[in-house]
Design a protein around this motif. Structure first.
Motif, PDB file in Angstrom:
ATOM      1  N   MET A   1      -2.453  16.725  -7.558  1.00  0.00           N
ATOM      2  CA  MET A   1      -2.953  16.003  -6.406  1.00  0.00           C
ATOM      3  C   MET A   1      -3.560  16.950  -5.388  1.00  0.00           C
ATOM      4  N   SER A   2      -3.331  18.238  -5.515  1.00  0.00           N
ATOM      5  CA  SER A   2      -3.857  19.183  -4.536  1.00  0.00           C
ATOM      6  C   SER A   2      -5.380  19.209  -4.537  1.00  0.00           C
ATOM      7  N   ASN A   3      -6.016  18.878  -5.658  1.00  0.00           N
ATOM      8  CA  ASN A   3      -7.474  18.834  -5.698  1.00  0.00           C
ATOM      9  C   ASN A   3      -8.028  17.625  -4.972  1.00  0.00           C
ATOM     10  N   ILE A   4      -7.242  16.583  -4.817  1.00  0.00           N
ATOM     11  CA  ILE A   4      -7.722  15.363  -4.171  1.00  0.00           C
ATOM     12  C   ILE A   4      -7.743  15.523  -2.656  1.00  0.00           C
ATOM     13  N   ASP A   5      -6.707  16.065  -2.081  1.00  0.00           N
ATOM     14  CA  ASP A   5      -6.596  16.202  -0.624  1.00  0.00           C
ATOM     15  C   ASP A   5      -6.723  17.676  -0.243  1.00  0.00           C
ATOM     16  N   LYS A   6      -7.901  18.218  -0.407  1.00  0.00           N
ATOM     17  CA  LYS A   6      -8.109  19.652  -0.176  1.00  0.00           C
ATOM     18  C   LYS A   6      -7.897  20.056   1.276  1.00  0.00           C
ATOM     19  N   ARG A   7      -8.212  19.160   2.208  1.00  0.00           N
ATOM     20  CA  ARG A   7      -8.077  19.496   3.632  1.00  0.00           C
ATOM     21  C   ARG A   7      -6.741  19.058   4.224  1.00  0.00           C
ATOM     22  N   ASN A   8      -5.827  18.577   3.383  1.00  0.00           N
ATOM     23  CA  ASN A   8      -4.485  18.149   3.805  1.00  0.00           C
ATOM     24  C   ASN A   8      -4.498  17.109   4.920  1.00  0.00           C
ATOM     25  N   ARG A   9      -5.414  16.190   4.853  1.00  0.00           N
ATOM     26  CA  ARG A   9      -5.484  15.125   5.855  1.00  0.00           C
ATOM     27  C   ARG A   9      -4.371  14.097   5.685  1.00  0.00           C
ATOM     28  N   LEU A  10      -3.940  13.888   4.452  1.00  0.00           N
ATOM     29  CA  LEU A  10      -2.928  12.861   4.203  1.00  0.00           C
ATOM     30  C   LEU A  10      -1.543  13.286   4.656  1.00  0.00           C
ATOM     31  N   VAL A  11      -1.336  14.560   4.897  1.00  0.00           N
ATOM     32  CA  VAL A  11      -0.052  15.049   5.407  1.00  0.00           C
ATOM     33  C   VAL A  11       0.209  14.491   6.806  1.00  0.00           C
ATOM     34  N   GLU A  12      -0.858  14.231   7.555  1.00  0.00           N
ATOM     35  CA  GLU A  12      -0.743  13.714   8.921  1.00  0.00           C
ATOM     36  C   GLU A  12      -0.389  12.225   8.952  1.00  0.00           C
ATOM     37  N   MET A  13      -0.341  11.567   7.787  1.00  0.00           N
ATOM     38  CA  MET A  13      -0.023  10.145   7.656  1.00  0.00           C
ATOM     39  C   MET A  13      -0.941   9.259   8.510  1.00  0.00           C
ATOM     40  N   PRO A  14      -2.262   9.321   8.302  1.00  0.00           N
ATOM     41  CA  PRO A  14      -3.174   8.535   9.130  1.00  0.00           C
ATOM     42  C   PRO A  14      -3.208   7.048   8.786  1.00  0.00           C
ATOM     43  N   PHE A  15      -2.792   6.678   7.569  1.00  0.00           N
ATOM     44  CA  PHE A  15      -2.855   5.288   7.137  1.00  0.00           C
ATOM     45  C   PHE A  15      -1.520   4.587   7.351  1.00  0.00           C
ATOM     46  N   HIS A  16      -1.592   3.291   7.606  1.00  0.00           N
ATOM     47  CA  HIS A  16      -0.395   2.458   7.681  1.00  0.00           C
ATOM     48  C   HIS A  16      -0.764   1.074   7.155  1.00  0.00           C
ATOM     49  N   TYR A  17       0.229   0.307   6.784  1.00  0.00           N
ATOM     50  CA  TYR A  17      -0.030  -1.058   6.344  1.00  0.00           C
ATOM     51  C   TYR A  17       1.020  -1.995   6.902  1.00  0.00           C
ATOM     52  N   GLN A  18       0.633  -3.262   6.983  1.00  0.00           N
ATOM     53  CA  GLN A  18       1.525  -4.292   7.485  1.00  0.00           C
ATOM     54  C   GLN A  18       1.328  -5.530   6.617  1.00  0.00           C
ATOM     55  N   VAL A  19       2.421  -6.139   6.204  1.00  0.00           N
ATOM     56  CA  VAL A  19       2.366  -7.353   5.390  1.00  0.00           C
ATOM     57  C   VAL A  19       2.580  -8.554   6.300  1.00  0.00           C
ATOM     58  N   ASN A  20       1.649  -9.492   6.238  1.00  0.00           N
ATOM     59  CA  ASN A  20       1.723 -10.701   7.036  1.00  0.00           C
ATOM     60  C   ASN A  20       2.585 -11.743   6.321  1.00  0.00           C
ATOM     61  N   LYS A  21       2.978 -12.794   7.013  1.00  0.00           N
ATOM     62  CA  LYS A  21       3.852 -13.793   6.403  1.00  0.00           C
ATOM     63  C   LYS A  21       3.187 -14.552   5.260  1.00  0.00           C
ATOM     64  N   ASP A  22       1.844 -14.588   5.211  1.00  0.00           N
ATOM     65  CA  ASP A  22       1.162 -15.233   4.083  1.00  0.00           C
ATOM     66  C   ASP A  22       0.847 -14.236   2.970  1.00  0.00           C
ATOM     67  N   GLN A  23       1.525 -13.072   3.005  1.00  0.00           N
ATOM     68  CA  GLN A  23       1.413 -12.000   2.009  1.00  0.00           C
ATOM     69  C   GLN A  23       0.047 -11.316   1.994  1.00  0.00           C
ATOM     70  N   SER A  24      -0.729 -11.472   3.067  1.00  0.00           N
ATOM     71  CA  SER A  24      -1.932 -10.655   3.189  1.00  0.00           C
ATOM     72  C   SER A  24      -1.518  -9.305   3.765  1.00  0.00           C
ATOM     73  N   VAL A  25      -2.278  -8.268   3.424  1.00  0.00           N
ATOM     74  CA  VAL A  25      -1.929  -6.905   3.812  1.00  0.00           C
ATOM     75  C   VAL A  25      -3.021  -6.355   4.716  1.00  0.00           C
ATOM     76  N   PHE A  26      -2.624  -5.859   5.866  1.00  0.00           N
ATOM     77  CA  PHE A  26      -3.543  -5.217   6.795  1.00  0.00           C
ATOM     78  C   PHE A  26      -3.356  -3.710   6.674  1.00  0.00           C
TER      79      PHE A  26
END
Length: 77
Positions: A1-26
């Motif tokens: 996986m080191s070739n995918i995230d060469k700049r280590n941006r994903l270490v900062e945890m920039p993404f998040h998700y939330q599940v709505n009551k109708d099972q849609s995902v934001f």
């Protein structure tokens, strides 16, 4: 996986998700909503997220689902 995230941006945890009551995902990036998943796409995403236990892999899954949304012309608030 080191070739995918060469700049280590994903270490900062920039993404998040939330599940709505109708099972849609934001999915958000740095506090802003960038993608909504519904139906089969949401089910597939949730299954992939639940199957992995590594936070960096979860970040990678969210990055792949959101696609190439950053073009370099985003404004900083």
């Amino acid at each position: 996986m080191s070739n995918i995230d060469k700049r280590n941006r994903l270490v900062e945890m920039p993404f998040h998700y939330q599940v709505n009551k109708d099972q849609s995902v934001f999915i958000g990036y740095e506090g802003k909503q960038v993608k909504i998943l519904k139906g089969k796409d949401a089910e597939k995403f949730l299954k992939r997220i639940q199957d992995t236990h590594d936070e960096k892999n979860k970040q990678l899954i969210m990055a792949k689902v959101t696609g190439n949304f950053k073009r370099g012309n985003e404004r900083k608030n």
